[in-house]
Design a protein around this motif. Sequence first.
Motif, short mmCIF file in Angstrom:
data_model
loop_
_atom_site.label_atom_id
_atom_site.label_comp_id
_atom_site.label_asym_id
_atom_site.label_seq_id
_atom_site.Cartn_x
_atom_site.Cartn_y
_atom_site.Cartn_z
N GLY A 85 67.29 38.54 5.42
CA GLY A 85 66.87 39.42 6.49
C GLY A 85 65.91 40.50 6.01
O GLY A 85 65.00 40.90 6.74
N ALA A 86 66.10 40.98 4.79
CA ALA A 86 65.21 42.00 4.22
C ALA A 86 63.80 41.44 4.07
O ALA A 86 62.81 42.16 4.28
CB ALA A 86 65.74 42.48 2.88
N TRP A 87 63.69 40.16 3.71
CA TRP A 87 62.37 39.55 3.55
C TRP A 87 61.62 39.47 4.88
O TRP A 87 60.41 39.65 4.92
CB TRP A 87 62.50 38.16 2.92
N TRP A 88 62.36 39.18 5.95
CA TRP A 88 61.72 39.16 7.26
C TRP A 88 61.19 40.54 7.64
O TRP A 88 60.12 40.68 8.25
CB TRP A 88 62.70 38.67 8.32
N GLY A 89 61.93 41.58 7.27
CA GLY A 89 61.46 42.93 7.54
C GLY A 89 60.19 43.25 6.78
O GLY A 89 59.26 43.86 7.32
N VAL A 90 60.13 42.83 5.50
CA VAL A 90 58.92 43.04 4.70
C VAL A 90 57.74 42.30 5.30
O VAL A 90 56.63 42.84 5.41
CB VAL A 90 59.17 42.58 3.25
N ALA A 91 57.97 41.05 5.71
CA ALA A 91 56.89 40.25 6.30
C ALA A 91 56.36 40.92 7.57
O ALA A 91 55.15 40.95 7.83
CB ALA A 91 57.38 38.84 6.60
N GLY A 92 57.27 41.47 8.39
CA GLY A 92 56.85 42.14 9.61
C GLY A 92 56.02 43.38 9.33
O GLY A 92 54.98 43.61 9.97
N LEU A 93 56.47 44.20 8.36
CA LEU A 93 55.71 45.40 8.00
C LEU A 93 54.33 45.04 7.47
O LEU A 93 53.33 45.68 7.83
CB LEU A 93 56.48 46.19 6.93
N LEU A 94 54.27 44.01 6.61
CA LEU A 94 53.00 43.61 6.02
C LEU A 94 52.05 43.09 7.09
O LEU A 94 50.86 43.45 7.10
CB LEU A 94 53.25 42.54 4.95
#
Length: 493
Positions: A248-257
Amino acid sequence: MTSPTASPLATSTLRTSAMGITASLIGWFIVVEIVSGILQGYYIPLFSDIVLELGIRDADVNWFEAGQLLLSAIVVPILAKLGDMFGHKKILLLAAILTALASWGLVFADSFWSFLLFWSLQGFYVVWLPLEIALIFERGREQNRGVSLTRRAAGLLVVGLEAGAIIGALAAGRVYAATGDLALTLMVPAIAVTLVAVVIWVFVPESTPSGARSIDTLGTVILAWGLLLVTGALAWMRLIGELDLGGGAWWGVAGLLALGVALLAVFVWYELRQQNPIIDIRVLIRPEMWPVQATAFLIGISLLGAQGPLSTYAGTDPALGYGLGLDASERSYVIGLYLVSLIVGAVIFSLTSRRISPRLMLIAAALLVGVGYTLFLPFHLELWQVLLNLSIAGIGCGALVGAMPAAAAAAAPLGHTGEASGMTNTTKTIGGAFSSAVFGVVLAAGVGTVAGHTASSLGGYITVWAICAAGGFLAALLLLVVPKVAFADAPPA
């Protein structure tokens, strides 16, 4: 009727006077860069003591770097543009004062959050070098020798910067051992920056402002948020890799990027329609400019992103079949040699810039970076191999650190020198942030592949070196498309 032109004697006297002023200016800027280097090298040996003083974990130190990275990525293009608009000395002095206040704040910080705040604000020093390059270039432009003068001066400034980093790293431990008081030890860089602010105020002449007085407020806000989201996502990416958090943390990073990249695309679209943009996109896409900015990004990968992996590899137990098994003291000597190689590269660039085409110098320096890291792939098991490879890459990086801001200033039209040279710092920082995040993930993925050990895998380190090598070679290819007459002094009228 007599000619109104000046006599040869008068012209010679004026030229000699101007050269003397410029030499004096470069001398003061070397002092400024020595202090900049002290800021970059002084605190590193003290991190363990800072962790104990603040009662935090070693991993929390990563937030200091992330905070300063975020601030520097945002403020450099904005302050550099303001230097073009209102005078480079004014903004340089402002940045020095803000850095001094933050440095004194670190002396009295007694909690993690206050230390993080002042550490981040100390990042204003990153705009010093671009503004110095702009001041030297504008001074030299008056003598029709701005480009060549700036190239030689940039090399000397980098020498001062790296010498200051070595001085700071060596001095910090000794001052702390002598005083036994962390607050007293942290006063040393604060005093140094305060004195530098006085030097800038008293001895540095002002440049000629561009005359523009309107600030692109909306463009500034869009740029700030775009850079904040991109660099923030990269910082989170590295932490996720280190802490092994869930998907889930990776999805958050992808969204921010993705959101950050989208905002930067909107920023480009908006700036192309402004009369006085905060960053002139038309200048950045000039054929002699965009390869320099791309090179800054690519070199940031190895210059800023590869130092952490180098340190951990040097400390890895050779029983695993790779690594050097060096202790902290021995690893500091390896980093010290790398800094010396940067100085050598900067000196070589400064001494040869009058005899060799600056374009060829840039290409050769980028190739050295690629060759140095390529040699890591087969030769990495012995200390002498690592030192040789690192020295080759370091010479190339040292030359490029001095060359890129000067090349960008040379490629910029009148009134855009600070903006152009500042952007090389921003793109280099983003390249370092990107690579640091990627390298953290790559190395974390290999942790524990050998039973009973927490070291990263050899494959992870080889991936890091391959990416650094590819960045150097790609930069050399991009610089091949730069016009052959770029970065040279204009012919005399």
